[in-house]
Design a protein around this motif. Structure first.
Motif, PDB file in Angstrom:
ATOM      1  N   LEU A 136      52.470 -38.617   4.467  1.00  0.00           N
ATOM      2  CA  LEU A 136      53.241 -39.801   4.842  1.00  0.00           C
ATOM      3  C   LEU A 136      53.614 -39.780   6.313  1.00  0.00           C
ATOM      4  O   LEU A 136      53.561 -40.800   6.991  1.00  0.00           O
ATOM      5  N   THR A 137      53.962 -38.608   6.808  1.00  0.00           N
ATOM      6  CA  THR A 137      54.326 -38.485   8.220  1.00  0.00           C
ATOM      7  C   THR A 137      53.117 -38.734   9.114  1.00  0.00           C
ATOM      8  O   THR A 137      53.233 -39.371  10.161  1.00  0.00           O
ATOM      9  N   ALA A 138      51.944 -38.260   8.692  1.00  0.00           N
ATOM     10  CA  ALA A 138      50.722 -38.516   9.463  1.00  0.00           C
ATOM     11  C   ALA A 138      50.410 -40.006   9.475  1.00  0.00           C
ATOM     12  O   ALA A 138      50.093 -40.570  10.534  1.00  0.00           O
ATOM     13  N   GLY A 184      55.697 -49.747   3.751  1.00  0.00           N
ATOM     14  CA  GLY A 184      55.240 -48.939   2.621  1.00  0.00           C
ATOM     15  C   GLY A 184      55.625 -47.478   2.743  1.00  0.00           C
ATOM     16  O   GLY A 184      56.027 -46.842   1.747  1.00  0.00           O
ATOM     17  N   VAL A 185      55.529 -46.929   3.927  1.00  0.00           N
ATOM     18  CA  VAL A 185      55.940 -45.539   4.144  1.00  0.00           C
ATOM     19  C   VAL A 185      57.424 -45.377   3.857  1.00  0.00           C
ATOM     20  O   VAL A 185      57.842 -44.432   3.181  1.00  0.00           O
ATOM     21  N   GLU A 218      61.282 -41.675  17.197  1.00  0.00           N
ATOM     22  CA  GLU A 218      61.882 -41.000  16.049  1.00  0.00           C
ATOM     23  C   GLU A 218      60.821 -40.296  15.209  1.00  0.00           C
ATOM     24  O   GLU A 218      61.038 -39.196  14.723  1.00  0.00           O
ATOM     25  N   THR A 219      59.673 -40.905  15.054  1.00  0.00           N
ATOM     26  CA  THR A 219      58.589 -40.278  14.302  1.00  0.00           C
ATOM     27  C   THR A 219      58.200 -38.952  14.947  1.00  0.00           C
ATOM     28  O   THR A 219      58.048 -37.938  14.263  1.00  0.00           O
ATOM     29  N   ASN A 247      54.891 -31.509  13.081  1.00  0.00           N
ATOM     30  CA  ASN A 247      54.221 -31.193  11.814  1.00  0.00           C
ATOM     31  C   ASN A 247      53.648 -32.455  11.199  1.00  0.00           C
ATOM     32  O   ASN A 247      54.222 -33.042  10.294  1.00  0.00           O
ATOM     33  N   PHE A 248      52.492 -32.873  11.695  1.00  0.00           N
ATOM     34  CA  PHE A 248      51.897 -34.116  11.215  1.00  0.00           C
ATOM     35  C   PHE A 248      50.887 -33.897  10.105  1.00  0.00           C
ATOM     36  O   PHE A 248      50.592 -34.782   9.355  1.00  0.00           O
ATOM     37  N   PHE A 249      50.314 -32.715  10.042  1.00  0.00           N
ATOM     38  CA  PHE A 249      49.264 -32.475   9.045  1.00  0.00           C
ATOM     39  C   PHE A 249      49.540 -31.194   8.301  1.00  0.00           C
ATOM     40  O   PHE A 249      50.108 -30.284   8.737  1.00  0.00           O
TER      41      PHE A 249
END
Length: 143
Positions: free
Chosen positions: A8-10, A66-67, A133-134, A141-143
């Motif tokens: 979701l973060t990615a 959606g996220v 913010e993202t 830590n995106f993946f």
């Protein structure tokens, strides 16, 4: 509800990056360039622009929502992001869309163009904040 936070973060990073780049292009280049479109071609060109940009913006905006829905349903509501997204949707449909509708009906009006550029700063700043913010909350830590 279970969800994969890193996925979701990615996705969030991809969507927020796309909207960040798009909104700054719109704010600094596209909207100001409306002034240079010939009066007799403006309505047709503007109609084509709004239809095509909608094909890019709408899926990104719905993905962004959606996220947040996924995080909310996963018992991790991120109220700051939700409020910023609500501000973006409010500015989009309360300020930008009415300006575009007026331009499409009335043709090129400099006062409406100025209002469009001025009020679009709300969306520009909000999407910039969401992107920052993202990056900050992900801690790389995106993946």
């Amino acid at each position: 509800m279970e969800y994969n936070v890193s996925s979701l973060t990615a996705l969030q990073l991809i969507v927020d990056s796309g909207l960040l780049i798009l909104i700054w292009l719109v704010q600094l280049i596209i909207y100001p360039s409306f002034r240079y479109t010939e009066n007799n071609q403006f309505v047709a060109w503007h109609g084509r622009y709004t239809a095509l940009i909608g094909l890019i913006v709408a899926p990104l905006m719905f993905s962004q929502v959606g996220v947040e829905v996924a995080f909310f349903l996963g018992q991790d509501p991120r109220w700051n992001r939700i409020l910023i997204i609500l501000a973006i949707w409010t500015a989009t449909f309360g300020l930008s869309v009415p300006c575009h509708n007026r331009l499409h009906r009335q043709g090129k009006e400099l006062i409406t163009l100025k209002r469009l550029v001025t009020t679009n700063w709300i969306r520009t700043l909000c999407w910039s904040l969401l992107f920052l913010e993202t990056v900050l909350i992900s801690d790389g830590n995106f993946f």
